[in-house]
Design a protein around this motif. Structure first.
Motif, PDB file in Angstrom:
ATOM      1  N   HIS A  93       7.647  12.601 -44.330  1.00  0.00           N
ATOM      2  CA  HIS A  93       7.066  12.958 -45.629  1.00  0.00           C
ATOM      3  C   HIS A  93       6.051  14.089 -45.466  1.00  0.00           C
ATOM      4  O   HIS A  93       6.041  15.053 -46.242  1.00  0.00           O
ATOM      5  CB  HIS A  93       6.415  11.738 -46.279  1.00  0.00           C
ATOM      6  CG  HIS A  93       6.008  11.989 -47.688  1.00  0.00           C
ATOM      7  ND1 HIS A  93       4.703  12.269 -48.042  1.00  0.00           N
ATOM      8  CD2 HIS A  93       6.724  12.045 -48.833  1.00  0.00           C
ATOM      9  CE1 HIS A  93       4.641  12.474 -49.350  1.00  0.00           C
ATOM     10  NE2 HIS A  93       5.850  12.346 -49.851  1.00  0.00           N
ATOM     11  N   ALA A  94       5.223  13.983 -44.422  1.00  0.00           N
ATOM     12  CA  ALA A  94       4.222  15.035 -44.175  1.00  0.00           C
ATOM     13  C   ALA A  94       4.919  16.357 -43.875  1.00  0.00           C
ATOM     14  O   ALA A  94       4.469  17.425 -44.309  1.00  0.00           O
ATOM     15  CB  ALA A  94       3.302  14.623 -43.027  1.00  0.00           C
ATOM     16  N   GLU A  95       6.048  16.301 -43.145  1.00  0.00           N
ATOM     17  CA  GLU A  95       6.801  17.527 -42.834  1.00  0.00           C
ATOM     18  C   GLU A  95       7.315  18.188 -44.117  1.00  0.00           C
ATOM     19  O   GLU A  95       7.398  19.411 -44.203  1.00  0.00           O
ATOM     20  CB  GLU A  95       7.967  17.225 -41.885  1.00  0.00           C
ATOM     21  CG  GLU A  95       7.498  17.079 -40.449  1.00  0.00           C
ATOM     22  CD  GLU A  95       8.559  16.527 -39.500  1.00  0.00           C
ATOM     23  OE1 GLU A  95       8.356  16.628 -38.295  1.00  0.00           O
ATOM     24  OE2 GLU A  95       9.576  15.963 -39.978  1.00  0.00           O
ATOM     25  N   GLY A  96       7.642  17.353 -45.101  1.00  0.00           N
ATOM     26  CA  GLY A  96       8.108  17.881 -46.381  1.00  0.00           C
ATOM     27  C   GLY A  96       6.998  18.575 -47.152  1.00  0.00           C
ATOM     28  O   GLY A  96       7.246  19.369 -48.043  1.00  0.00           O
ATOM     29  N   ARG A  97       5.748  18.260 -46.795  1.00  0.00           N
ATOM     30  CA  ARG A  97       4.617  18.816 -47.538  1.00  0.00           C
ATOM     31  C   ARG A  97       4.005  20.045 -46.870  1.00  0.00           C
ATOM     32  O   ARG A  97       3.307  20.808 -47.524  1.00  0.00           O
ATOM     33  CB  ARG A  97       3.494  17.774 -47.650  1.00  0.00           C
ATOM     34  CG  ARG A  97       3.821  16.597 -48.504  1.00  0.00           C
ATOM     35  CD  ARG A  97       2.559  15.911 -48.959  1.00  0.00           C
ATOM     36  NE  ARG A  97       1.669  16.807 -49.699  1.00  0.00           N
ATOM     37  CZ  ARG A  97       0.637  16.412 -50.417  1.00  0.00           C
ATOM     38  NH1 ARG A  97       0.340  15.144 -50.506  1.00  0.00           N
ATOM     39  NH2 ARG A  97      -0.120  17.275 -51.044  1.00  0.00           N
ATOM     40  N   GLY A  98       4.197  20.178 -45.559  1.00  0.00           N
ATOM     41  CA  GLY A  98       3.543  21.308 -44.890  1.00  0.00           C
ATOM     42  C   GLY A  98       3.760  21.280 -43.397  1.00  0.00           C
ATOM     43  O   GLY A  98       4.754  20.741 -42.921  1.00  0.00           O
ATOM     44  N   ARG A  99       2.787  21.834 -42.680  1.00  0.00           N
ATOM     45  CA  ARG A  99       2.940  21.962 -41.235  1.00  0.00           C
ATOM     46  C   ARG A  99       2.492  20.689 -40.515  1.00  0.00           C
ATOM     47  O   ARG A  99       1.415  20.156 -40.815  1.00  0.00           O
ATOM     48  CB  ARG A  99       2.158  23.169 -40.740  1.00  0.00           C
ATOM     49  CG  ARG A  99       2.760  24.464 -41.271  1.00  0.00           C
ATOM     50  CD  ARG A  99       2.010  25.650 -40.781  1.00  0.00           C
ATOM     51  NE  ARG A  99       0.652  25.680 -41.290  1.00  0.00           N
ATOM     52  CZ  ARG A  99      -0.351  26.339 -40.700  1.00  0.00           C
ATOM     53  NH1 ARG A  99      -0.143  26.985 -39.578  1.00  0.00           N
ATOM     54  NH2 ARG A  99      -1.543  26.336 -41.241  1.00  0.00           N
ATOM     55  N   VAL A 100       3.316  20.232 -39.589  1.00  0.00           N
ATOM     56  CA  VAL A 100       3.066  18.981 -38.874  1.00  0.00           C
ATOM     57  C   VAL A 100       3.272  19.224 -37.383  1.00  0.00           C
ATOM     58  O   VAL A 100       4.184  19.952 -36.995  1.00  0.00           O
ATOM     59  CB  VAL A 100       4.045  17.891 -39.365  1.00  0.00           C
ATOM     60  CG1 VAL A 100       4.039  16.680 -38.448  1.00  0.00           C
ATOM     61  CG2 VAL A 100       3.701  17.467 -40.797  1.00  0.00           C
ATOM     62  N   ARG A 101       2.393  18.647 -36.553  1.00  0.00           N
ATOM     63  CA  ARG A 101       2.609  18.698 -35.095  1.00  0.00           C
ATOM     64  C   ARG A 101       2.461  17.289 -34.536  1.00  0.00           C
ATOM     65  O   ARG A 101       1.473  16.612 -34.811  1.00  0.00           O
ATOM     66  CB  ARG A 101       1.567  19.588 -34.389  1.00  0.00           C
ATOM     67  CG  ARG A 101       1.380  20.979 -34.917  1.00  0.00           C
ATOM     68  CD  ARG A 101       2.331  21.994 -34.408  1.00  0.00           C
ATOM     69  NE  ARG A 101       2.417  22.271 -33.002  1.00  0.00           N
ATOM     70  CZ  ARG A 101       2.034  23.424 -32.419  1.00  0.00           C
ATOM     71  NH1 ARG A 101       1.409  24.355 -33.119  1.00  0.00           N
ATOM     72  NH2 ARG A 101       2.263  23.640 -31.144  1.00  0.00           N
ATOM     73  N   LEU A 102       3.431  16.860 -33.739  1.00  0.00           N
ATOM     74  CA  LEU A 102       3.286  15.648 -32.932  1.00  0.00           C
ATOM     75  C   LEU A 102       2.833  16.111 -31.564  1.00  0.00           C
ATOM     76  O   LEU A 102       3.550  16.885 -30.914  1.00  0.00           O
ATOM     77  CB  LEU A 102       4.627  14.921 -32.789  1.00  0.00           C
ATOM     78  CG  LEU A 102       4.857  13.720 -33.693  1.00  0.00           C
ATOM     79  CD1 LEU A 102       5.076  14.214 -35.109  1.00  0.00           C
ATOM     80  CD2 LEU A 102       6.056  12.918 -33.227  1.00  0.00           C
ATOM     81  N   LEU A 103       1.637  15.674 -31.134  1.00  0.00           N
ATOM     82  CA  LEU A 103       1.075  16.204 -29.893  1.00  0.00           C
ATOM     83  C   LEU A 103       0.707  15.080 -28.939  1.00  0.00           C
ATOM     84  O   LEU A 103       0.060  14.099 -29.334  1.00  0.00           O
ATOM     85  CB  LEU A 103      -0.167  17.042 -30.198  1.00  0.00           C
ATOM     86  CG  LEU A 103       0.075  18.326 -31.004  1.00  0.00           C
ATOM     87  CD1 LEU A 103      -1.256  18.994 -31.350  1.00  0.00           C
ATOM     88  CD2 LEU A 103       0.974  19.296 -30.252  1.00  0.00           C
ATOM     89  N   SER A 104       1.106  15.242 -27.689  1.00  0.00           N
ATOM     90  CA  SER A 104       0.793  14.270 -26.646  1.00  0.00           C
ATOM     91  C   SER A 104      -0.224  14.855 -25.689  1.00  0.00           C
ATOM     92  O   SER A 104      -0.133  16.015 -25.300  1.00  0.00           O
ATOM     93  CB  SER A 104       2.057  13.901 -25.866  1.00  0.00           C
ATOM     94  OG  SER A 104       1.699  13.143 -24.727  1.00  0.00           O
ATOM     95  N   LEU A 105      -1.167  14.026 -25.302  1.00  0.00           N
ATOM     96  CA  LEU A 105      -2.182  14.459 -24.343  1.00  0.00           C
ATOM     97  C   LEU A 105      -1.597  14.537 -22.939  1.00  0.00           C
ATOM     98  O   LEU A 105      -2.036  15.338 -22.125  1.00  0.00           O
ATOM     99  CB  LEU A 105      -3.325  13.435 -24.367  1.00  0.00           C
ATOM    100  CG  LEU A 105      -4.731  13.943 -24.243  1.00  0.00           C
ATOM    101  CD1 LEU A 105      -5.032  15.025 -25.244  1.00  0.00           C
ATOM    102  CD2 LEU A 105      -5.689  12.786 -24.415  1.00  0.00           C
ATOM    103  N   GLY A 106      -0.644  13.714 -22.637  1.00  0.00           N
ATOM    104  CA  GLY A 106      -0.081  13.695 -21.287  1.00  0.00           C
ATOM    105  C   GLY A 106       0.885  12.538 -21.160  1.00  0.00           C
ATOM    106  O   GLY A 106       1.071  11.767 -22.102  1.00  0.00           O
TER     107      GLY A 106
END
Ligand code: ADE
Length: 237
Positions: free
Chosen positions: A126-139
């Motif tokens: 849903h967030a991707e449908g609204r704008g820019r989204v990043r899934l980020l992993s620290l490690g």
């Protein structure tokens, strides 16, 4: 830069009041706002999680409070025009200095801190449908939730926001800025418990010092992080 942190543990973000980031907040360079996800629940028990469809261990965060929380932030009158929503997750792309530099240019970052086995994936969609989204992993390890990962990312990003670090030169000669690990540093006294500062650093010969530091960077990187070496340096390893 505006930061919005959505969490069920607001206390984690008290850490933003101390040190360099605390000063940046006082100076108005960073405007951080913490949102308690439970304030967006609608039931008496303020429930945020439930059992996973398809079975399996653990609990998954329900989408409804996340939807309401993100709506409230993204539709707020003072929200930036195109904020980036970040989901810290061990399943995300690896967070790097390059990504920190990229995100330091943004006007607004929203950190959605999941707990348990994660957030219902429809929230990401849903967030991707609204704008820019990043899934980020620290490690490549698993934390209990996104709060500590968010704090680490915020520190890496925040110190690159102009004015946050007093002397911007200190940002240049650091690990990862030029793709290599940084060289070792020394201060006074010149001899301590039988250990001496490398004599070249006392020589006053700036060319020799720069060459020594570069060699130290390469040696360190070759030894502990060969994956970071550019191909031409790897050939000489
Ligand atoms: N949440 C849990 N583990 C994480 C990790 N390694 N990176 C980012 N967010 C996380």
């Amino acid at each position: 830069m505006r930061l919005d942190l959505v969490t069920i543990f607001p206390a984690f973000f008290e850490a933003l009041d101390v040190s360099l980031l605390g000063k940046a907040r006082q100076k108005g360079l960073i405007d951080s706002r913490v949102h308690d996800l439970r304030d967006f629940t609608t039931d008496r028990h303020r429930t945020v999680d439930d059992t996973p469809y398809g079975g399996g261990a653990g609990m998954v965060m329900r989408p409804e409070p996340w939807g309401l929380a993100l709506d409230a932030i993204l539709d707020g009158d003072d929200s930036a025009s195109d904020p980036v929503v970040i989901f810290p997750s061990p399943a995300g792309e690896r967070f790097t200095q390059a990504i920190a530099r990229e995100l330091a240019q943004e006007q607004q970052l929203v950190f959605a801190c999941g707990r348990y086995e994660g957030i219902d994936h429809r929230v990401v969609e849903h967030a991707e449908g609204r704008g820019r989204v990043r899934l980020l992993s620290l490690g490549d390890y698993v934390l209990n939730g996104g709060e500590v990962a968010s704090l680490a990312m915020i520190e890496a990003i925040g110190r690159l926001v102009p004015g946050v670090v007093g002397n911007p030169e200190s940002l240049i000669e650091e690990s990862h800025e030029d793709g290599l690990l940084e060289y070792p540093s020394y201060t006074k006294p010149a001899e301590w418990r039988g250990h001496e500062v490398p004599p070249v650093l006392l020589s006053g010969n700036h060319g020799a010092i720069a060459a020594w530091r570069r060699e130290q960077q390469l040696e360190r990187t070759r030894r502990v992080r060969p994956d970071l070496l550019p191909p031409e340096e790897l050939a000489g390893a």
